[in-house]
Design a protein around this motif. Structure first.
Motif, PDB file in Angstrom:
ATOM      1  N   LEU A  73       0.830  -1.216   0.000  1.00  0.00           N
ATOM      2  CA  LEU A  73       0.000   0.000   0.000  1.00  0.00           C
ATOM      3  C   LEU A  73       0.864   1.264   0.000  1.00  0.00           C
ATOM      4  O   LEU A  73       0.498   2.264  -0.622  1.00  0.00           O
ATOM      5  CB  LEU A  73      -0.957  -0.011   1.191  1.00  0.00           C
ATOM      6  N   ASP A  74       2.018   1.216   0.674  1.00  0.00           N
ATOM      7  CA  ASP A  74       2.921   2.372   0.625  1.00  0.00           C
ATOM      8  C   ASP A  74       3.374   2.631  -0.812  1.00  0.00           C
ATOM      9  O   ASP A  74       3.460   3.774  -1.257  1.00  0.00           O
ATOM     10  CB  ASP A  74       4.146   2.140   1.519  1.00  0.00           C
ATOM     11  N   GLU A  75       3.674   1.547  -1.540  1.00  0.00           N
ATOM     12  CA  GLU A  75       4.096   1.711  -2.936  1.00  0.00           C
ATOM     13  C   GLU A  75       2.937   2.186  -3.818  1.00  0.00           C
ATOM     14  O   GLU A  75       3.130   2.931  -4.775  1.00  0.00           O
ATOM     15  CB  GLU A  75       4.644   0.382  -3.487  1.00  0.00           C
ATOM     16  N   THR A  76       1.726   1.726  -3.510  1.00  0.00           N
ATOM     17  CA  THR A  76       0.563   2.060  -4.339  1.00  0.00           C
ATOM     18  C   THR A  76       0.146   3.517  -4.181  1.00  0.00           C
ATOM     19  O   THR A  76      -0.095   4.219  -5.166  1.00  0.00           O
ATOM     20  CB  THR A  76      -0.634   1.162  -3.972  1.00  0.00           C
ATOM     21  N   LEU A  94     -13.176  14.304  -7.458  1.00  0.00           N
ATOM     22  CA  LEU A  94     -12.233  13.308  -6.947  1.00  0.00           C
ATOM     23  C   LEU A  94     -11.098  13.193  -7.959  1.00  0.00           C
ATOM     24  O   LEU A  94     -11.283  12.645  -9.049  1.00  0.00           O
ATOM     25  CB  LEU A  94     -12.950  11.964  -6.752  1.00  0.00           C
ATOM     26  N   GLU A  95      -9.936  13.735  -7.608  1.00  0.00           N
ATOM     27  CA  GLU A  95      -8.827  13.857  -8.567  1.00  0.00           C
ATOM     28  C   GLU A  95      -7.958  12.617  -8.557  1.00  0.00           C
ATOM     29  O   GLU A  95      -7.088  12.460  -7.708  1.00  0.00           O
ATOM     30  CB  GLU A  95      -7.986  15.093  -8.246  1.00  0.00           C
ATOM     31  N   LEU A  96      -8.206  11.772  -9.527  1.00  0.00           N
ATOM     32  CA  LEU A  96      -7.487  10.495  -9.584  1.00  0.00           C
ATOM     33  C   LEU A  96      -6.289  10.575 -10.518  1.00  0.00           C
ATOM     34  O   LEU A  96      -5.771   9.548 -10.933  1.00  0.00           O
ATOM     35  CB  LEU A  96      -8.439   9.396 -10.064  1.00  0.00           C
ATOM     36  N   TYR A  97      -5.846  11.791 -10.833  1.00  0.00           N
ATOM     37  CA  TYR A  97      -4.860  11.923 -11.920  1.00  0.00           C
ATOM     38  C   TYR A  97      -3.503  12.463 -11.480  1.00  0.00           C
ATOM     39  O   TYR A  97      -2.801  13.070 -12.266  1.00  0.00           O
ATOM     40  CB  TYR A  97      -5.423  12.785 -13.046  1.00  0.00           C
ATOM     41  N   HIS A  98      -3.108  12.191 -10.253  1.00  0.00           N
ATOM     42  CA  HIS A  98      -1.806  12.697  -9.810  1.00  0.00           C
ATOM     43  C   HIS A  98      -0.714  11.629  -9.791  1.00  0.00           C
ATOM     44  O   HIS A  98       0.353  11.835  -9.220  1.00  0.00           O
ATOM     45  CB  HIS A  98      -1.945  13.366  -8.446  1.00  0.00           C
ATOM     46  N   GLY A  99      -0.993  10.474 -10.403  1.00  0.00           N
ATOM     47  CA  GLY A  99       0.010   9.410 -10.480  1.00  0.00           C
ATOM     48  C   GLY A  99       0.985   9.615 -11.621  1.00  0.00           C
ATOM     49  O   GLY A  99       0.909  10.607 -12.353  1.00  0.00           O
ATOM     50  N   PRO A 100       1.914   8.655 -11.810  1.00  0.00           N
ATOM     51  CA  PRO A 100       2.986   8.824 -12.796  1.00  0.00           C
ATOM     52  C   PRO A 100       2.498   9.030 -14.229  1.00  0.00           C
ATOM     53  O   PRO A 100       3.168   9.721 -14.997  1.00  0.00           O
ATOM     54  CB  PRO A 100       3.810   7.538 -12.671  1.00  0.00           C
ATOM     55  N   THR A 101       1.356   8.436 -14.627  1.00  0.00           N
ATOM     56  CA  THR A 101       0.881   8.673 -15.990  1.00  0.00           C
ATOM     57  C   THR A 101      -0.408   9.496 -16.006  1.00  0.00           C
ATOM     58  O   THR A 101      -1.126   9.533 -16.994  1.00  0.00           O
ATOM     59  CB  THR A 101       0.696   7.362 -16.793  1.00  0.00           C
ATOM     60  N   ALA A 102      -0.713  10.136 -14.881  1.00  0.00           N
ATOM     61  CA  ALA A 102      -1.772  11.145 -14.815  1.00  0.00           C
ATOM     62  C   ALA A 102      -3.166  10.623 -15.139  1.00  0.00           C
ATOM     63  O   ALA A 102      -3.999  11.339 -15.696  1.00  0.00           O
ATOM     64  CB  ALA A 102      -1.433  12.346 -15.711  1.00  0.00           C
ATOM     65  N   ALA A 103      -3.438   9.355 -14.796  1.00  0.00           N
ATOM     66  CA  ALA A 103      -4.805   8.834 -14.914  1.00  0.00           C
ATOM     67  C   ALA A 103      -5.063   7.848 -13.766  1.00  0.00           C
ATOM     68  O   ALA A 103      -4.124   7.339 -13.145  1.00  0.00           O
ATOM     69  CB  ALA A 103      -5.017   8.148 -16.258  1.00  0.00           C
ATOM     70  N   LYS A 105      -5.770   4.906 -13.626  1.00  0.00           N
ATOM     71  CA  LYS A 105      -5.275   3.536 -13.764  1.00  0.00           C
ATOM     72  C   LYS A 105      -3.923   3.334 -13.090  1.00  0.00           C
ATOM     73  O   LYS A 105      -3.522   2.202 -12.846  1.00  0.00           O
ATOM     74  CB  LYS A 105      -5.228   3.153 -15.238  1.00  0.00           C
ATOM     75  N   ASP A 106      -3.240   4.427 -12.745  1.00  0.00           N
ATOM     76  CA  ASP A 106      -1.991   4.305 -11.997  1.00  0.00           C
ATOM     77  C   ASP A 106      -2.204   3.597 -10.654  1.00  0.00           C
ATOM     78  O   ASP A 106      -1.304   2.908 -10.177  1.00  0.00           O
ATOM     79  CB  ASP A 106      -1.385   5.693 -11.739  1.00  0.00           C
ATOM     80  N   VAL A 107      -3.366   3.775 -10.051  1.00  0.00           N
ATOM     81  CA  VAL A 107      -3.602   3.189  -8.727  1.00  0.00           C
ATOM     82  C   VAL A 107      -3.633   1.663  -8.819  1.00  0.00           C
ATOM     83  O   VAL A 107      -2.888   0.960  -8.122  1.00  0.00           O
ATOM     84  CB  VAL A 107      -4.930   3.712  -8.120  1.00  0.00           C
ATOM     85  N   LEU A 220      -9.546  -3.978  -6.462  1.00  0.00           N
ATOM     86  CA  LEU A 220      -9.525  -3.822  -5.005  1.00  0.00           C
ATOM     87  C   LEU A 220      -8.969  -2.461  -4.573  1.00  0.00           C
ATOM     88  O   LEU A 220      -9.614  -1.767  -3.777  1.00  0.00           O
ATOM     89  CB  LEU A 220      -8.740  -4.972  -4.359  1.00  0.00           C
ATOM     90  N   PRO A 221      -7.804  -2.036  -5.078  1.00  0.00           N
ATOM     91  CA  PRO A 221      -7.305  -0.733  -4.622  1.00  0.00           C
ATOM     92  C   PRO A 221      -8.176   0.435  -5.089  1.00  0.00           C
ATOM     93  O   PRO A 221      -8.255   1.460  -4.423  1.00  0.00           O
ATOM     94  CB  PRO A 221      -5.901  -0.653  -5.228  1.00  0.00           C
ATOM     95  N   GLN A 222      -8.835   0.260  -6.244  1.00  0.00           N
ATOM     96  CA  GLN A 222      -9.719   1.337  -6.715  1.00  0.00           C
ATOM     97  C   GLN A 222     -10.885   1.548  -5.758  1.00  0.00           C
ATOM     98  O   GLN A 222     -11.379   2.672  -5.604  1.00  0.00           O
ATOM     99  CB  GLN A 222     -10.240   1.015  -8.118  1.00  0.00           C
ATOM    100  N   ALA A 223     -11.325   0.477  -5.103  1.00  0.00           N
ATOM    101  CA  ALA A 223     -12.444   0.643  -4.158  1.00  0.00           C
ATOM    102  C   ALA A 223     -12.058   1.578  -3.015  1.00  0.00           C
ATOM    103  O   ALA A 223     -12.919   2.221  -2.411  1.00  0.00           O
ATOM    104  CB  ALA A 223     -12.869  -0.727  -3.613  1.00  0.00           C
ATOM    105  N   THR A 224     -10.742   1.689  -2.740  1.00  0.00           N
ATOM    106  CA  THR A 224     -10.339   2.422  -1.537  1.00  0.00           C
ATOM    107  C   THR A 224     -10.530   3.932  -1.668  1.00  0.00           C
ATOM    108  O   THR A 224     -10.809   4.598  -0.684  1.00  0.00           O
ATOM    109  CB  THR A 224      -8.867   2.129  -1.174  1.00  0.00           C
TER     110      THR A 224
END
Ligand SMILES: *Cc1c(COP(=O)(O)O)cnc(C)c1O
Length: 433
Positions: A73-76, A94-103, A105-107, A220-224
């Motif tokens: 979870l720390d890595e996710t 709900l801003e889901l776009y701050h990951g490495p590829t900005a969408a 699906k990074d989660v 599963l992680p998307q549910a969080t």
């Protein structure tokens, strides 16, 4: 916790479900039972990482990964997932776009990579992740597995149907990522992955797994993040927020519905599709009629045969039951364009074409429904990924987030193939010899 296929096969462990991706009988894995939560089970003010620790623990019972869940979870959740209030006060983003590829699906991709590397990483005989993508999945999966020891990724994307920046994100990775530009549509890419996973000859040469939203490790992680956003709103107001979710293959929306089934304080759920009408037509006519996808401005949602519907029907029932539990609205390209301009004028910032489907649905809800809940609009990608669509509509430049700027500066490599097992096999032999 045991997992069963939607078509009956099983039981398997979580470790097997994550590694297999799809069940032997062609079905999709679901947990045998759903743990029941209530808001008091979560620490007050918990962030998404900590909500995930509580929410996902029961799904890991009996898994060899249970003792490593904290590290996974720390890595996710290495990037923020903020909920931003929108002007007017009756809605948020709900801003889901701050990951490495900005969408968003990074989660799921980060979680799956962290889990699978621990389970299956083997430099002597790498696990090979096959991923079909309509744009965002492949980049997220490639980013998540890039340089992970003992792991390989083969990304299949439809030639000419992804944006230039998306193509960069699909093709800028290291030696362990093979990027294939398929002469066909997303559905051809998806069919080819299914065929490869079932092919005996290829199966003898490679250890395969999949990483589409059909993998339970994506859901599963998307549910969080739905859990965390709903808990925060509930703690503040005592009310269950509604969600409007841009929907294509039904992975992200499924995760929200799952979170509600688990007992999280989630109110109405509305799916926004683009002009691909398979899901709204199903709820209207009660006939499940998958079809070829059509191209729209919200290209990551151009799906004519949403795989996760099989899972949703298993979870909630067929169309006559489903339509009691979720609403679905289809949004055309002209409406997406108008919404991007209007949101920019009202919110003061741009949204991507996918997010615009949700914003449009929310804006045009009938007033009773609109007033029945605080609505959280799900922002699935950063607008800078789709700047060629967004910038002319708002007549302004969308600032590039750092992650994207870094990726865009890298060199790229990809191989063109026809949508056939022969084409796939040849490209893999050449790249992974
Ligand atoms: C994948 C994607 C969607 C659709 O999500 P599904 O889980 O396939 O329904 C929506 N928006 C963006 C930006 C995406 O990348």
């Amino acid at each position: 916790m045991k997992y069963y296929s939607t078509r009956g096969a099983g039981p398997v462990t979580l470790d097997e479900a994550l590694t297999l991706g799809i069940a032997d009988d062609g079905g999709l894995f679901l947990p045998e039972e759903l743990p029941a939560f209530s808001p008091e089970d979560f620490a007050p003010g918990a962030n998404v990482r900590d909500v995930a620790g509580t929410l996902l623990a029961p799904f890991f019972t009996g898994s060899t990964l249970a003792s490593e869940l904290d590290d996974i979870l720390d890595e996710t959740f290495a990037f923020p997932i903020p909920v931003t209030p929108l002007p007017g006060g009756d809605s948020s983003l709900l801003e889901l776009y701050h990951g490495p590829t900005a969408a968003f699906k990074d989660v799921g991709a980060a979680f799956l990579a962290a889990s699978l590397t621990r389970l299956e990483g083997d430099p002597a005989n790498p696990l090979c992740i096959l991923v079909a993508t309509s744009g965002d999945t492949g980049g997220a999966v490639a980013a998540a597995f890039d340089q992970r020891p003992g792991m390989r990724v083969v990304v299949l994307f439809p030639k000419g149907r992804v944006s230039a920046r998306q193509e960069k994100q699909l093709t800028c990775w290291s030696q362990n990522v093979l990027s294939l530009r398929v002469n066909g549509a997303f559905d051809d890419c998806q069919a080819l992955v299914k065929a490869a996973l079932a092919d005996e000859k290829l199966g003898k040469q490679y250890r395969f797994s999949s990483a589409n939203s059909i993998n339970i490790g994506r859901l599963l992680p998307q549910a969080t993040y739905y859990a965390q956003a709903s808990l925060a709103h509930f703690a503040e107001t005592g009310e269950c927020p509604g969600f409007v979710i841009p929907t294509g293959n039904l992975g992200n929306a499924f995760a929200c519905i799952l979170a509600r089934e688990l007992g999280l304080p989630i109110g109405p759920i509305v799916l926004a599709t683009n002009a691909n009408r398979t899901i709204p037509d199903y709820l209207e006519t009660l006939q499940w009629e998958p079809r070829a996808s059509i191209e729209t401005l919200a290209s990551a949602m151009d799906v004519g045969n949403p795989s996760n519907m099989e899972r949703l029907r298993k979870l909630l029932g067929d169309a006559s039951e489903l339509r009691e539990r979720v609403d679905v609205v289809s949004v055309g390209d002209a409406e997406i364009e108008r919404e991007i301009a209007r949101s920019f004028a009202e919110f003061g910032f741009a949204i991507c074409p996918h997010t615009a489907t949700a914003a449009h649905v929310w804006r045009h809800m009938d007033p009773a429904m609109r007033n029945s809940a605080h609505w959280i609009l799900v922002a699935t990608a950063h607008p800078a990924k789709f700047e060629t669509i967004v910038e002319p509509l708002i007549d302004a430049t969308v600032p590039l987030p750092n992650e994207l700027a870094e990726i865009l500066a890298r060199p790229c490599h990809s191989t063109d193939i026809e949508p056939s097992l022969d084409g796939l096999g040849a490209a893999m032999r050449q790249s992974f010899a």
